[in-house]
Design a protein around this motif. Structure first.
Motif, short mmCIF file in Angstrom:
data_model
loop_
_atom_site.label_atom_id
_atom_site.label_comp_id
_atom_site.label_asym_id
_atom_site.label_seq_id
_atom_site.Cartn_x
_atom_site.Cartn_y
_atom_site.Cartn_z
N MET A 1 -6.61 1.51 0.54
CA MET A 1 -6.61 2.93 0.15
C MET A 1 -6.72 3.09 -1.37
O MET A 1 -7.34 4.04 -1.86
CB MET A 1 -5.36 3.62 0.69
N ALA A 2 -6.11 2.18 -2.13
CA ALA A 2 -6.17 2.28 -3.59
C ALA A 2 -7.60 2.10 -4.09
O ALA A 2 -8.06 2.82 -4.99
CB ALA A 2 -5.25 1.23 -4.22
N LYS A 3 -8.34 1.15 -3.51
CA LYS A 3 -9.71 0.91 -3.94
C LYS A 3 -10.61 2.11 -3.65
O LYS A 3 -11.56 2.37 -4.38
CB LYS A 3 -10.27 -0.33 -3.23
N ARG A 4 -10.29 2.85 -2.59
CA ARG A 4 -11.12 3.99 -2.18
C ARG A 4 -10.51 5.33 -2.56
O ARG A 4 -10.99 6.38 -2.15
CB ARG A 4 -11.36 3.92 -0.67
N ARG A 5 -9.40 5.27 -3.31
CA ARG A 5 -8.72 6.48 -3.80
C ARG A 5 -8.35 7.41 -2.65
O ARG A 5 -8.61 8.63 -2.70
CB ARG A 5 -9.56 7.20 -4.84
N ILE A 6 -7.76 6.84 -1.64
CA ILE A 6 -7.24 7.63 -0.52
C ILE A 6 -5.75 7.86 -0.78
O ILE A 6 -4.97 6.91 -0.85
CB ILE A 6 -7.44 6.89 0.82
N GLY A 7 -5.36 9.10 -0.95
CA GLY A 7 -3.96 9.42 -1.25
C GLY A 7 -3.05 9.06 -0.09
O GLY A 7 -3.39 9.27 1.07
N ALA A 8 -1.89 8.49 -0.43
CA ALA A 8 -0.94 8.09 0.62
C ALA A 8 0.49 8.21 0.12
O ALA A 8 0.75 8.10 -1.08
CB ALA A 8 -1.22 6.66 1.06
N LEU A 9 1.39 8.45 1.06
CA LEU A 9 2.82 8.55 0.76
C LEU A 9 3.58 7.91 1.92
O LEU A 9 3.52 8.40 3.05
CB LEU A 9 3.23 10.01 0.59
N ILE A 10 4.27 6.80 1.65
CA ILE A 10 4.95 6.03 2.69
C ILE A 10 6.38 5.77 2.25
O ILE A 10 6.62 5.19 1.18
CB ILE A 10 4.24 4.68 2.95
N SER A 11 7.35 6.19 3.05
CA SER A 11 8.76 5.99 2.72
C SER A 11 9.37 5.04 3.74
O SER A 11 9.20 5.22 4.96
CB SER A 11 9.52 7.32 2.72
N ILE A 12 10.10 4.03 3.25
CA ILE A 12 10.68 2.99 4.10
C ILE A 12 12.19 3.12 4.09
O ILE A 12 12.83 3.02 3.04
CB ILE A 12 10.27 1.59 3.62
N GLU A 13 12.78 3.37 5.25
CA GLU A 13 14.23 3.54 5.35
C GLU A 13 14.95 2.22 5.12
O GLU A 13 14.52 1.17 5.59
CB GLU A 13 14.59 4.08 6.74
N LYS A 14 16.08 2.31 4.39
CA LYS A 14 16.95 1.15 4.21
C LYS A 14 18.30 1.43 4.85
O LYS A 14 18.41 1.48 6.06
CB LYS A 14 17.05 0.79 2.73
N GLU A 15 19.33 1.67 4.05
CA GLU A 15 20.65 1.92 4.62
C GLU A 15 20.87 3.39 4.96
O GLU A 15 21.47 3.72 5.97
CB GLU A 15 21.75 1.45 3.65
N THR A 16 20.38 4.29 4.11
CA THR A 16 20.55 5.72 4.34
C THR A 16 19.55 6.21 5.37
O THR A 16 18.34 6.00 5.22
CB THR A 16 20.35 6.52 3.03
N GLY A 17 20.03 6.86 6.43
CA GLY A 17 19.14 7.34 7.49
C GLY A 17 18.20 8.43 7.01
O GLY A 17 18.56 9.26 6.17
N LEU A 18 16.97 8.42 7.53
CA LEU A 18 15.96 9.42 7.16
C LEU A 18 15.61 10.33 8.33
O LEU A 18 14.56 10.98 8.33
CB LEU A 18 14.69 8.71 6.67
N ASN A 19 16.48 10.42 9.32
CA ASN A 19 16.17 11.20 10.51
C ASN A 19 15.93 12.68 10.22
O ASN A 19 15.14 13.34 10.90
CB ASN A 19 17.28 11.05 11.56
N ASP A 20 16.64 13.22 9.24
CA ASP A 20 16.44 14.63 8.90
C ASP A 20 15.00 14.89 8.47
O ASP A 20 14.44 15.95 8.74
CB ASP A 20 17.39 15.05 7.77
#
Length: 278
Positions: free
Chosen positions: A127-146
């Motif tokens: 995606m970086a080579k083709r300039r495709i915007g992306a947003l990825i969040s990876i959960e660790k200890e704090t829950g992201l269910n909300d």
């Protein structure tokens, strides 16, 4: 029997037995908390504590009606818990049957994490080579269910192909964040809180503000690919690491996400990054 003679009735074996009993109870409670971590059952647990507190306070203050209502809520609430949270209860019992509730397969877990890192590196590089915007969040200890609840549920295995297809422009899921939970894609098109920091550079867009925002309220690792420049950035603990090279990006993910890498005290970041929020 005088209180001073009470403890004289106990032998060393009794003390050891009681200590072991307490430790085992705490261990079971800890493992159960790990099972429900990041699920709606956590909110239920908080609600139970509130009811118990109100029940105790009403009893001390002589509020008989309120005390009776809280007593009924605790009495019948147990059945409601089993019905409402049947998926969580079933998962806990399944893990107990497989012997996974009280033991962790570090090798298997780390292998899954390595596959996740490889998929992230491959997809982000594409995606970086083709300039495709992306947003990825990876959960660790704090829950992201909300935040997961604001998006489209997927519960899919992680692959570079799937991640790339999600962020292809003008597709239904490309606008928003992908949230990774327990080594799988939980949801896409999720809304993350925007950072209100006045020190963020004006050249950074909404994706970077969202990545910083989620890193300020959780311990998640969030990846941003700029649609304008194709630059790769990562946020964690309120810090923004900008314009990472592929090697730097891969090393950061390995350090943060691989169990063996995290537990190795000799492992240190040997690379330089631009930590810049301004």
């Amino acid at each position: 029997m005088p209180f001073s003679n009470f403890f004289q009735e106990f032998t060393v074996l009794d003390y050891l037995s009681n200590a072991l009993d307490i430790l085992l109870v705490w261990f079971v409670v800890y493992k159960l908390l790990m099972v429900i971590r990041g699920t709606k059952a956590v909110q239920l647990l908080k609600g139970i504590f509130v009811i118990v507190a109100i029940r105790s306070a009403s009893g001390l203050l002589g509020l008989d009606t309120l005390s009776w209502i809280m007593e009924q809520a605790l009495t019948w609430g147990f059945l409601a818990v089993i019905i409402i949270f049947q998926p969580e209860v079933r998962r806990a019992l399944e893990q107990l049957g497989r012997g996974r509730l009280f033991a962790r397969n570090i090798t298997q877990e780390n292998e899954e994490q390595r596959k996740m890192v490889e998929a992230l590196v491959k997809s982000v590089s594409y995606m970086a080579k083709r300039r495709i915007g992306a947003l990825i969040s990876i959960e660790k200890e704090t829950g992201l269910n909300d935040y997961i609840e604001t998006g489209i549920m997927m519960n899919s295995a992680i692959s570079s192909e799937l991640l790339i297809n999600i962020f292809i422009p003008n597709t239904p899921l490309h606008d928003g964040a992908v949230i990774i939970q327990k080594n799988q894609i939980s949801a896409a098109a999720c809304y993350l809180p925007l950072s209100e920091s006045p020190f963020i550079s004006k050249e950074l867009g909404t994706r970077h503000r969202a990545a910083l925002g989620i890193s300020e309220v959780t311990d998640s690792i969030t990846i941003v690919v700029s649609e304008e420049t194709g630059a790769v950035s990562v946020t964690k603990n309120g810090d923004l690491y900008r314009e990472l090279s592929p090697e730097e990006f891969k090393k950061l993910l390995q350090h943060e996400l691989l169990t063996i890498e995290k537990n190795d005290s000799s492992n240190r970041w040997s690379w330089r990054v631009k930590k810049n929020n301004g």
